[in-house]
Design an enzyme around this catalytic site. Structure first.
Site, PDB file in Angstrom:
ATOM      1  N   GLU A 150      71.940   8.989 -29.581  1.00  0.00           N
ATOM      2  CA  GLU A 150      73.118   8.301 -29.046  1.00  0.00           C
ATOM      3  C   GLU A 150      73.012   6.785 -29.128  1.00  0.00           C
ATOM      4  OE1 GLU A 150      75.050  11.466 -26.010  1.00  0.00           O
ATOM      5  OE2 GLU A 150      73.305  10.394 -25.261  1.00  0.00           O
TER       6      GLU A 150
ATOM      7  N   GLU B 129      72.708  19.558 -28.635  1.00  0.00           N
ATOM      8  CA  GLU B 129      72.857  19.712 -27.189  1.00  0.00           C
ATOM      9  C   GLU B 129      74.054  20.611 -26.936  1.00  0.00           C
ATOM     10  OE1 GLU B 129      73.044  16.049 -24.963  1.00  0.00           O
ATOM     11  OE2 GLU B 129      71.398  15.147 -26.117  1.00  0.00           O
TER      12      GLU B 129
END
Length: 999
Positions: free
Chosen positions: A424, A504
């Protein structure tokens, strides 16, 4: 790399904690290994002083060390985090930096911990070449040995080594380390976790005499077509390689070897060969553990040793409720054994490289590893990514340094099959530099990076929190092009050739996640899917004690920290103390590597081997036959050693004639012999099916619903406030039950609300709780329309509706005597404009005295079960107390429901009296929840210790509940698990139990 460039936006030279240099004075990164040379463990009790700023006086470097009697120094264990030992507070954020976004600057208020210890160099220690190693220091540090500065380092979860021989002296030595909580490196470490400063991994002094092996790179591949291995070991000094088990003795390590008959390494069969490198210089040998395996992406499919591999994984932060990220090897092994025993085969080391011992254990026990670099700049999302280090060339040395240190340290682990560039951090040219360097250094492993949606730097198409439907479309290559590649035909063509990795999903926050089985079957259907990783392994709660001495687990804000991420760190399959949550049981069931299908009508059992490389010879298949939950027979099913990803069909065992009633066959796949991770008999997979009873006799309990008692007419009592139907007492105005026989039983109250789960609360606009509150479902009020007396029944008609809104529910309760029980029929009918709304639950609730706290039930168990998680529960006969029925989520919320219950008994253990609740129609079982507090109390509590048992039990019986989903970060429940208004009927038999009448 080791220079100090001017800080962005300023002039002059920044201090080392705020510059863009990754470190100074460090040795080049290298592989981790154990040699025969001496090593000195420097863990233990150090002296510690906390200062409020980074430029505190350096008054502890002189001979003899600091003056520990001046009141500013105290003992501190190393490894540790000083904020967990009373020096300042821990801080938790999800995305927000806990300091201004002003890279690379950090605030003047920069807590700085000075650490000091003395040690005595052992006699005979060869000082020349000695190396001082720090395995992890958060976030930036400088080190001195005997007053001599050795260097500085950033990169909290990566090793830093310094030449120490020139500063060592015989006998006593003084080691001093200054650690800064905030540094320029902190901008790369915004990883959704507690900010925990300190020396939290091992400190070691290594003897490295002249001629010692400094580094090695093991290249051990496997040819699946020929069954052989190829081995070469690159070394920085000439060395001989020995592998006695393979007949290799004194072979020049850098000359390739072709070895026939190799057993390859895999997570399912982690075969390691023990070897040794002996430097030709005569220095001490170095031990090796070699696993032969080849990783490749072939035709868009992720493979190892030529076989497609499906990663059934978890994201794993390092966390301990008392020690933070200072984990012991025993804790790491405990985690990995739990993973293996719960059918998990892969770990993504979110979001940083783990302690090196963790990878040793993965090699040994067998898990696939996605090794992730210590890089995340997520907080720049709050600046619209302006100034993001991932796209600023001035930050490139620091980012590249982190990638190099990870790859070099971990390159010899066969368990590491994917390198991850980080997490991220948006996109940028520095990610290209990381990818280019890594591909050149180690072309044997694919790369992963999710957040740059062009995927130019990744060998996987990767997403987070995609829905089941989206995963299915991706598996079929039917997904729309991302915005980033829609206008780039070349990039889009490449992206469509990549295997898909759901890095995820299934956000395990509180009660949930749901739909794990649906996800898993979808992943299994499509060769393009390389697997998925649940977020995440463990809740990040920190153990605290309140003023009354009650222990609880703290989350963001509980320490007065601000800004904070609240409960978002409580999102694991384990509670902080490593107690498995119901989510882990659900995941184990969803990813079980053996599918068992029982077709009782056809008399067949289909066995599907979902392993990637292993056959089923290591398992035996045991069956049990139960009638109404009581075992009546057992045996073993003979199943052939079905090959990986193959199926076989075997005959159903010959089942004996049972006593009748509801008969269930359970088939369990268990280990036939001990494995390194579990003993023989450990259950790997299971299935159940209802089979026809072998007797016409219907087995009812001694408390049969068909016992004959004359029906009694309802009549008001002498005071006119209650009605009596047989031995029951009712409120004359509302028709509510007040007592049944001699039992104080209050209800039924319509029950349409639940204490919101974290997934009900959701994230942002994705919040079903917001819709429920707007619809007034948390504030329904009753209006009794009539209480009607009939010769053989009592009928109560009411309407429940929220203040200020037109929609509601009409409720009809009908009571009739039914032998020695009362039959309650509840009809619930939506009324008014519901306009697509959903409901939390549909059912009724009662209260009764708290002493009836022993619960026995026939239905699904032993654990809690909800519409999209109940696959992990099996039908059986279970018993426990009310306290054990609760799931102690760190954040109190709806929990403890048992599904598909046919009957339940609540009994006072002292008197044997109680209540039996039974489904009036065995085809329509109910959901059961029993608590020592109300839903309102549960919803109001911030921590479990806020809940105090009262003098009443709260008995909830539902006909339906809303699913769980994972909307705390991801999609809500599937449509089939959403509870939409409809007409429901719930039929219950309520029977008071006298002494000895309970089962």
């Amino acid at each position: 790399m080791h220079g100090e460039p001017p800080e962005p936006g300023g002039t002059g030279t920044a201090p080392y904690w705020a510059d863009l240099a990754p470190g100074t004075g460090r040795r080049p990164p290298r592989a981790r290994f154990t040699s025969g040379a001496a090593r000195l463990d420097l863990n233990g009790t150090w002296s510690f002083r906390l200062s409020p700023a980074a430029d505190a006086p350096l008054d502890f470097l002189g001979p003899g060390g600091p003056d520990t009697d001046d009141g500013t120094w105290s003992p501190l264990p190393v490894p540790s985090h000083w904020v967990l030992h009373g020096h300042g507070i821990p801080r938790y954020t999800n995305t927000a930096y806990p300091f201004p976004i002003d890279p690379p600057h950090v605030p003047d208020a920069n807590p700085t911990g000075d650490h000091h210890r003395t040690f005595h160099l052992p006699d005979g220690w060869r000082r020349t070449g000695s190396v001082l190693r720090f395995d992890g220091v958060d976030s930036c540090f400088k080190v001195w040995l005997n007053g001599h500065e050795l260097g500085t380092s950033k990169g909290s979860r990566l090793p830093a080594e310094f030449d120490a021989g020139w500063a060592l002296r015989p006998g006593r030595n003084d080691l001093a380390v200054r650690v800064h909580r905030w540094s320029s490196g902190s901008y790369l470490e915004d990883q959704d976790m507690w900010w925990l400063p300190g020396i939290f991994r091992d400190v070691t002094l290594l003897e490295v005499p002249d001629g010692s092996l400094g580094d090695c790179f093991v290249h051990a591949s496997y040819d699946h077509e020929r069954g052989g291995g190829t081995l070469r070991v690159d070394t920085d000094v000439p060395a001989h390689l020995s592998l006695p088990e393979l007949g290799v003795h004194g072979h020049r390590a850098d000359r390739p070897l072709t070895l026939p008959g190799i057993e390859p390494w895999s997570a399912e069969h982690p075969r390691l060969y023990t070897g040794e490198l002996v430097p030709l210089t005569g220095a001490e040998p170095v031990g090796l553990r070699i696993g032969f395996r080849s990783v490749a992406i072939r035709d868009g499919v992720f493979t190892v040793n030529g076989a497609p591999v499906l990663l059934r994984g978890v994201n794993r932060h390092e966390h301990d409720p008392d020690h933070g990220r200072a984990l012991t090897v025993d804790t790491m092994r405990h985690d990995l054994l739990l993973m293996k025993r719960n059918n998990i085969n892969a770990v993504r080391t979110a979001h940083y490289p783990p302690h090196p011992a963790f990878l040793d254990l993965c090699d040994e026990l067998g898990l696939w590893v996605v090794d992730e670099c210590d890089i995340e700049t997520h907080g720049f999302i709050h600046a619209d990514w302006a100034g993001n280090p991932a796209d600023d060339p001035r930050w490139r040395p620091m980012l590249l340094d982190r990638m190099r240190r990870m790859v070099e340290r971990d390159k010899n682990h066969p368990s590491v099959v994917v390198w991850s560039l980080g997490n991220e951090s948006h996109h940028g040219t520095n990610l290209a530099a990381l990818a280019d360097w890594t591909r050149e250094r180690d072309p044997s492993r694919p790369l992963h990076y999710e957040r740059d949606r062009t995927y130019r730097h990744s060998d996987f198409y990767s997403l987070m929190y995609a829905s089941v439907a989206e995963v299915d479309r991706i598996g079929r290559h039917e997904e729309p092009a991302p915005e980033e590649t829609a206008a780039e035909p070349g990039l889009e063509r490449r992206r469509r050739t990549l295997p898909f990795l759901l890095c995820e999903y299934a956000h395990a926050m509180g009660n949930g996640p749901g739909s794990l089985t649906e996800y898993q079957r979808t992943l299994e259907r499509h060769p393009r899917c390389a697997g998925a990783f649940v977020w995440e392994w463990i809740d990040h709660g920190l153990r605290r004690t309140d003023e009354e001495g009650r222990a609880y687990f703290a989350y963001g804000g509980d320490f007065g920290d601000s800004p904070h991420g609240g409960t978002f760190c409580i999102d694991g399959l384990l509670f902080p103390d490593r107690t498995p949550s119901p989510g882990l049981a659900a995941y184990k069931k969803a990813v079980e590597p053996v599918g068992i299908g029982i077709d009782a009508a056809a008399g067949r059992i289909r066995v599907h081997n979902r392993y990637d490389v292993r056959d089923l010879a290591h398992l035996r298949f045991a069956w049990t036959l139960e009638a109404d939950g009581v075992p009546v027979a057992q045996g073993e099913v003979k199943v052939p050693p079905v090959g990986a990803r193959q199926e076989a069909e075997v005959a159903l065992p010959v089942l004996p004639a049972g006593p009748g009633g509801e008969t269930w066959l359970t088939v369990r796949a268990v280990l036939a012999a001990d494995e390194p991770w579990a003993p023989a008999g450990h259950e790997v997979a299971w299935a159940q099916a209802r089979v026809p009873a072998h007797s016409a006799h219907s087995a009812h309990s001694a408390h049969s619903a068909h016992s004959s008692h004359p029906a009694h007419r309802a009549r008001p009592d002498a005071r006119g406030r209650r009605l009596t139907l047989s031995d029951a007492r009712f409120d004359a105005r509302t028709g509510l039950l007040r007592a049944l026989g001699g039992l104080d039983l209050d209800g039924p109250h319509l029950d349409m609300w639940r204490a919101p789960t974290e997934n009900d609360r959701g994230m942002g606009d994705n919040s079903v709780l917001r819709e429920w509150r707007a619809a007034g479902l948390d504030r329904l009020v009753a209006r009794t329309e009539r209480v009607e007396r009939r010769p053989d029944r009592l009928v109560v008609q009411a309407r429940m509706a929220p203040d200020g809104l037109p929609h509601g529910l009409r409720v009809r309760q009908t009571w009739t005597p039914h032998g020695d029980a009362l039959l309650l029929t509840v009809d619930i009918v939506p009324d008014g404009p519901w306009n697509g709304l959903t409901l939390p639950r549909a059912g009724v609730r009662f209260t009764l005295p708290a002493r009836h706290d022993r619960v026995r039930w026939y239905g699904k168990g032993p654990g809690e079960a909800y519409p999209d998680s109940e696959q992990a529960a099996r039908v059986g006969l279970f018993a426990t107390d009310v306290a054990a029925l609760q799931t102690p989520y760190v954040v109190p919320q709806e929990n403890g429901r048992r599904a598909a219950v046919r009957w339940a008994e609540l009994v006072d253990p002292e008197t044997g009296t109680g209540l039996r609740v039974e489904a009036a129609d065995h085809g329509l079982p109910f959901g059961l929840t029993v608590r020592a507090w109300s839903t309102e109390d549960l919803e109001a509590a911030a921590h479990p210790h806020d809940l105090t048992p009262g003098d009443r039990l709260h008995l909830h019986v539902d006909v339906a509940q809303y699913g769980l989903g994972s909307a705390s970060c991801g999609p809500g429940p599937l449509e089939e698990h959403r509870l939409r208004p409809r007409t429901w009927r719930l039929g219950l038999l309520l029977r008071p139990l006298g002494p000895g009448e309970a089962g």
